[in-house]
Structure formats: structure tokens, C-alpha cells
Design an enzyme around this catalytic site. Structure first.
Site, PDB file in Angstrom:
ATOM      1  N   HIS A 101      -9.646   2.484   0.755  1.00  0.00           N
ATOM      2  CA  HIS A 101      -8.214   2.182   0.646  1.00  0.00           C
ATOM      3  C   HIS A 101      -7.945   1.611  -0.739  1.00  0.00           C
ATOM      4  O   HIS A 101      -8.308   0.473  -1.037  1.00  0.00           O
ATOM      5  CB  HIS A 101      -7.799   1.196   1.724  1.00  0.00           C
ATOM      6  CG  HIS A 101      -6.319   1.083   1.904  1.00  0.00           C
ATOM      7  ND1 HIS A 101      -5.410   1.590   0.988  1.00  0.00           N
ATOM      8  CD2 HIS A 101      -5.567   0.517   2.884  1.00  0.00           C
ATOM      9  CE1 HIS A 101      -4.181   1.338   1.404  1.00  0.00           C
ATOM     10  NE2 HIS A 101      -4.253   0.697   2.560  1.00  0.00           N
TER      11      HIS A 101
ATOM     12  N   GLU B  67      -0.016   5.523  13.703  1.00  0.00           N
ATOM     13  CA  GLU B  67       0.199   6.790  13.016  1.00  0.00           C
ATOM     14  C   GLU B  67      -0.108   7.978  13.917  1.00  0.00           C
ATOM     15  O   GLU B  67       0.580   9.006  13.864  1.00  0.00           O
ATOM     16  CB  GLU B  67      -0.641   6.848  11.749  1.00  0.00           C
ATOM     17  CG  GLU B  67      -0.292   8.033  10.856  1.00  0.00           C
ATOM     18  CD  GLU B  67      -0.933   7.969   9.490  1.00  0.00           C
ATOM     19  OE1 GLU B  67      -0.486   8.712   8.603  1.00  0.00           O
ATOM     20  OE2 GLU B  67      -1.890   7.181   9.296  1.00  0.00           O
TER      21      GLU B  67
ATOM     22  N   PHE C 137       1.843  -3.320   3.895  1.00  0.00           N
ATOM     23  CA  PHE C 137       2.170  -4.651   4.390  1.00  0.00           C
ATOM     24  C   PHE C 137       3.635  -4.954   4.064  1.00  0.00           C
ATOM     25  O   PHE C 137       4.129  -4.610   2.983  1.00  0.00           O
ATOM     26  CB  PHE C 137       1.281  -5.702   3.726  1.00  0.00           C
ATOM     27  CG  PHE C 137      -0.131  -5.752   4.255  1.00  0.00           C
ATOM     28  CD1 PHE C 137      -0.535  -4.977   5.321  1.00  0.00           C
ATOM     29  CD2 PHE C 137      -1.064  -6.598   3.675  1.00  0.00           C
ATOM     30  CE1 PHE C 137      -1.835  -5.038   5.806  1.00  0.00           C
ATOM     31  CE2 PHE C 137      -2.363  -6.674   4.150  1.00  0.00           C
ATOM     32  CZ  PHE C 137      -2.753  -5.891   5.225  1.00  0.00           C
TER      33      PHE C 137
ATOM     34  N   LYS D 161      -8.967   8.238   2.911  1.00  0.00           N
ATOM     35  CA  LYS D 161      -9.595   6.918   2.839  1.00  0.00           C
ATOM     36  C   LYS D 161     -11.000   6.896   3.425  1.00  0.00           C
ATOM     37  O   LYS D 161     -11.762   5.968   3.152  1.00  0.00           O
ATOM     38  CB  LYS D 161      -8.696   5.882   3.510  1.00  0.00           C
ATOM     39  CG  LYS D 161      -7.382   5.650   2.769  1.00  0.00           C
ATOM     40  CD  LYS D 161      -6.507   4.626   3.472  1.00  0.00           C
ATOM     41  CE  LYS D 161      -5.179   4.421   2.734  1.00  0.00           C
ATOM     42  NZ  LYS D 161      -4.306   5.614   2.800  1.00  0.00           N
TER      43      LYS D 161
ATOM     44  N   CYS E 133       0.800  -1.219   0.000  1.00  0.00           N
ATOM     45  CA  CYS E 133       0.000   0.000   0.000  1.00  0.00           C
ATOM     46  C   CYS E 133       0.836   1.273   0.000  1.00  0.00           C
ATOM     47  O   CYS E 133       0.275   2.378  -0.012  1.00  0.00           O
ATOM     48  CB  CYS E 133      -0.942  -0.005   1.189  1.00  0.00           C
ATOM     49  SG  CYS E 133      -2.038  -1.448   1.185  1.00  0.00           S
TER      50      CYS E 133
ATOM     51  N   HIS F 262      -1.935   8.456   6.295  1.00  0.00           N
ATOM     52  CA  HIS F 262      -2.286   7.180   5.660  1.00  0.00           C
ATOM     53  C   HIS F 262      -3.683   6.780   6.110  1.00  0.00           C
ATOM     54  O   HIS F 262      -4.488   6.338   5.300  1.00  0.00           O
ATOM     55  CB  HIS F 262      -1.250   6.126   6.047  1.00  0.00           C
ATOM     56  CG  HIS F 262      -1.371   4.839   5.308  1.00  0.00           C
ATOM     57  ND1 HIS F 262      -1.273   4.751   3.939  1.00  0.00           N
ATOM     58  CD2 HIS F 262      -1.580   3.567   5.756  1.00  0.00           C
ATOM     59  CE1 HIS F 262      -1.404   3.485   3.558  1.00  0.00           C
ATOM     60  NE2 HIS F 262      -1.603   2.748   4.652  1.00  0.00           N
TER      61      HIS F 262
END
Length: 488
Positions: free
Chosen positions: A417, A394, A476, A412, A243, A383
Site C-alpha cells: 500500500h 469493497e 482515511f 497491493k 490514500c 483498492h
């Protein structure tokens, strides 16, 4: 200063073109209006009926009907424009952005787009935008005879790339293609093509498998097809950092410019994996929200009751050049990519390292390359996945690195996402915030969780002049990327 920081300071890397295709809007004006409206575009999809999670953020097809049963026409949504708080449709110099589809130069009809004389932006053939989600005839927008050989993620990348090149006022028919690179991050690739052919093989035998399966499913197909369409013969690369792939592509593009290998790089990310197999796989690992009774309220970054992300599709592309080169050809940069940083958690295949100490290295590297202190940062484009672990990590990172509390947003909540495309789409949003002095709200968030000491923009877009901003991307595998953008 590091060697890279010295080169950035000396050369300067300019953003000269933007292209974006998302479920909240196709083309920059529609995307920006949808993002500033702050309403999620998540909805149920019939092909996911019976699956553990049956909703996604998808770009609609023209065959779909509007909320009253009638086909949506035009860009619609007068309230969307109002939600942008008067953000101008055009650039400060009054020039055009290019059409929503980025209709190709050299098409059979010879249609042009984004010309320097300020021609109007027209929607793509079959494109529409209602209050819920964007609609696009993807094949019509791509055009040409080769569309049949492309998987959907490739098509989205090509549409966004054409928009970006048009916006940069560059013409692939006249540029030196040997000095043009393409860097396009993709995380998964053409999984739908693979799944379809697996079923054909099982049901009908080897002769039913398409000879185009491999070139259609490989993640680097997008970079290759964009290079073909743009006649770009410089490096064509496809970084895969899950991502964070779209953001990683921008880091690689910057390095190609600063290293002298390219004069222009078209870079970003694309992804389209909204298949029952992939959506169910994410659901089975516990990554997705399970608010099946309220899809539009499911993605809620930094909320106390967040329970996972909503998967989406899309593409974001940026044209990067050395600032001096752009100005020499009369192009005023839209923003500067002032710094970038990357790090790896080396902690877990999917979970972020708690506390974000390693992600902090990426952020501090970006700040150092930009020549900024943390207090110079006036906005954070987070993010913000809406998962319990990511948002906690975060939030801790932002609180620690930016104690002055710059306003935070997370796209998002609106677009879902978009995986490998997310970092590039959010980079586009960050540039638009710098240009318009407007920070989009986080959808479905009234206030951040009480344990998060963050200034989250909620409920409506916030008018604020922003001169410097950072955008975070995490993936990931422990991939962390931070991009520092400065206002021109």
C-alpha cells in the site's frame, strides 16, 4: 447528463503519458512485468528491526545485494517478461516509453529520453530489477544540484513525472508553461526529515535544525518541485485525501482541462514514509499485517485470512490532455479518462462505512459521466488493501454495483500500500490493462474468501480484451474516488 458529463463527452480527456516508480519496478516496462508476475516484493528492513512490524515494500538502494550476494544489474528477470504473457515491450506504434529514470532534459550532460524516434529505454543509473524487488539510485536518477533540498517522496514524484512527460512526447523547453498544470497528491510528506530534525533539536539544540526543514517536509513540496523542473506555471496543487490522494489528483486535473484553465496537466501521487515511527504508528492502530514470519505472503487482498496491509513507497504520474488537443499534435491517446466520481462516508476517521453505500455514489457518478451502464464495465482495479474492513466493504460494493462479475485485480498484493501514490499507480496499471489486454493477478490469493462473490484474477495474469474499466481508491477520513478509463 450532468454539466461535467456533457463536457467530458464533448471534450474528452486523454491519457497521453505514464510514469511509475514502485518497489516492483522502476519505469513502465519493469513495473508492468513485476505486477503481472504476481509476486509480492515485501521484505524485512534493518532499520525496522525490533519494531512490531519489521517489513515493508521498499525500493532498494544499489548498495543492496542480490539474492546470491552479487549486485543485480540490468532489469533482470527473464521470468518476469514471460509472466506478462508476451505483453509487448513497446507501444502499438513502436515508439519508446522513455527511460526508467526519466533522465532530465536540460541535465548537465544534455541526456535526452523518450524521443519520438524510438530510442531504446535504458535503466536509470544504478537501477536494477531482480525477482524480489526493484533497485534504484534515486539521487542519480533525479540528478542536478538541487537534489539535496528534496525529501525522498519529492524525488520519486519527479522521476515519475519526467517519465510521463517523456512518454507523452512533450518538451518543457518548448511548451507554453502558463498552460501546464501540476496536481500531485501526497498524504504525509517528508516525515523522515521532520523526525530527523526533531532528534537533532533534542540532542544538539536549535542550531542543528535545518533551515530547509519546512520546505522539505510540507506535502505540497512535490508539486512545487515538479512544477519547477517542468517549467509549469499553471495551477500547482497538492490534494490531500489520504490514500485516495493520487486518484483525487486525477479528478482535479481533469477539471482543470475541462474548465479551460490548462492544456496539459501532469498529475498523480507520491509517498515515502517507511520510517520506524510511521510504520510503528500504522502497526499500533492495527492497520498492518503482522505476518512477521512471512513478509512476502503478508499482503493478500480479498483472502479469508487477510490481516492488514503492507506499507510501501512509490509514485505514479499521468499526463492528461484534452483528446482533441492530443490528436491535433499527432499524439494518439493511451486511454481516455471517461469519468470520475467522489464521495465522503462521513462515518469514521479511519474505518470505511460498512457495505460501501456511500462509496457506491462515487462509482455511479464515474459511470454516469462516462455514459456507461454498470454492465459496460469489463474490469475492476480494486483498492484491495488486504485489511478485513476495507476488503469486505469493497467486495460488497463490487457485488452490488457489478452483478455481472467483471474480473477484479488489486495491485497491493505485489507493491504493498503506497498510500497517497496508490490511486495513481493503480490508474497506470488500469491503463496498461486496457492497452495490453492483460489483467495482473492478485498476489498471495488462491481464491477469495467464501463470502465474497468476486471473479478475482489469481495465480497468473489473465489474457482478456478490456475496453472499459474502473479503478477504486479509498482513504482515511472516508474519502472515496472512482475513475472510469476507456480503451482508445
Amino acid at each position: 447528463m450532468t454539466g461535467t458529463a456533457e463536457r467530458v463527452a464533448r471534450a474528452g480527456v486523454a491519457v497521453t503519458g505514464l510514469g511509475v516508480v514502485t518497489p516492483a519496478g522502476v519505469g513502465e516496462p519493469a513495473f508492468w512485468a513485476g505486477l503481472c508476475a504476481g509476486r509480492s516484493v515485501a521484505r524485512r528492513r534493518p532499520e525496522l528491526a525490533g519494531m512490531p512490524v519489521d517489513f515493508v515494500c521498499a525500493i532498494g538502494d544499489p548498495s543492496e545485494r542480490g539474492p546470491e550476494g552479487e549486485p543485480e544489474r540490468g532489469w533482470g528477470g527473464g521470468d518476469l517478461g514471460a509472466a506478462a504473457n508476451g505483453a509487448p515491450d513497446g507501444r502499438a506504434d513502436g515508439t519508446a516509453y522513455g527511460t526508467a529514470s526519466g533522465t532530465a532534459y536540460g541535465t548537465a550532460s544534455g541526456t535526452a529520453y523518450g524521443t519520438a524516434n524510438g530510442t531504446a529505454r535504458d535503466p536509470a543509473p544504478g537501477a536494477a530489477r531482480d525477482a524480489a524487488y526493484s533497485v534504484l539510485d534515486v539521487d542519480a536518477a533525479v540528478g542536478g544540484r538541487s537534489v539535496w533540498r528534496m525529501a525522498r517522496f519529492v524525488k520519486l514524484a519527479l522521476i515519475a513525472a519526467r517519465q510521463a512527460v517523456a512518454d507523452a512526447r512533450l518538451d518543457p523547453m518548448t511548451w507554453d508553461g502558463a498552460r501546464v498544470g501540476v496536481v500531485l497528491g501526497v498524504g504525509v510528506g517528508g516525515v523522515s526529515v521532520l523526525a530527523d530534525n526533531a532528534l537533532k533539536l533534542q540532542a544538539h539544540g536549535p542550531e542543528s535544525v535545518s533551515p530547509l526543514l519546512v520546505p522539505m517536509m510540507i506535502p505540497n513540496a512535490a508539486a512545487g518541485e515538479v512544477a519547477i523542473a517542468l517549467k509549469a506555471r499553471g495551477p500547482s496543487l497538492a490534494p490531500v485525501t489520504a490514500c485516495a490522494s493520487g486518484a483525487t489528483a486525477l479528478v482535479v486535473a481533469r477539471d482543470l482541462l475541462l474548465g479551460g484553465e490548462c492544456d496539459v496537466v501532469v498529475a498523480g501521487g507520491a509517498e515515502s514514509v517507511l520510517t520506524p515511527l510511521v510504520v510503528t504508528a500504522f502497526a499500533r492502530m492495527g492497520a498492518l499485517s503482522t505476518r512477521t514470519d512471512d513478509p512476502a505472503g503478508a499482503s493478500r487482498p480479498f483472502a479469508a485470512d487477510r490481516d492488514g496491509f503492507v506499507i510501501g513507497e512509490g509514485a505514479g504520474m499521468l499526463v492528461l490532455e484534452r483528446e482533441a488537443d492530443a490528436r491535433a499534435r499527432g499524439r494518439v491517446p493511451r486511454a481516455l479518462l471517461a469519468g470520475a466520481g467522489a464521495s465522503t462516508d462521513a462515518h469514521h476517521p479511519t474505518a470505511p462505512a460498512p457495505g460501501g453505500r456511500i462509496a457506491q455514489v462515487a462509482v455511479e457518478t464515474a459511470l454516469r459521466e462516462a455514459g456507461w451502464s454498470a454492465y459496460d464495465v469489463e474490469h475492476v482495479n480494486a483498492h484491495g488493501t488486504s485489511t478485513p474492513l476495507n476488503d469486505a466493504m469493497e467486495a460488497s460494493l463490487i457485488e452490488r454495483v457489478f452483478p455481472h462479475g467483471p474480473p477484479v485485480t488489486a495491485a497491493k498484493g505485489v507493491v504493498g500500500h503506497t498510500l497517497a501514490a496508490a490511486g495513481a499507480i493503480e490508474a497506470v496499471a488500469t491503463v496498461l490493462t486496457l492497452e495490453h489486454g492483460l489483467i495482473p493477478p492478485i498476489a498471495n490469493l488462491d481464491a477469495p474468501a467464501v463470502e465474497f462473490d468476486l471473479d478475482c484474477v489469481t495465480k497468473q495474469a489473465r489474457r482478456q480484451r478490456v475496453r472499459s474499466a474502473v479503478s477504486h481508491s479509498f482513504g482515511f477520513g472516508g474519502h472515496n474516488v472512482a475513475l472510469a478509463f476507456g480503451r482508445v
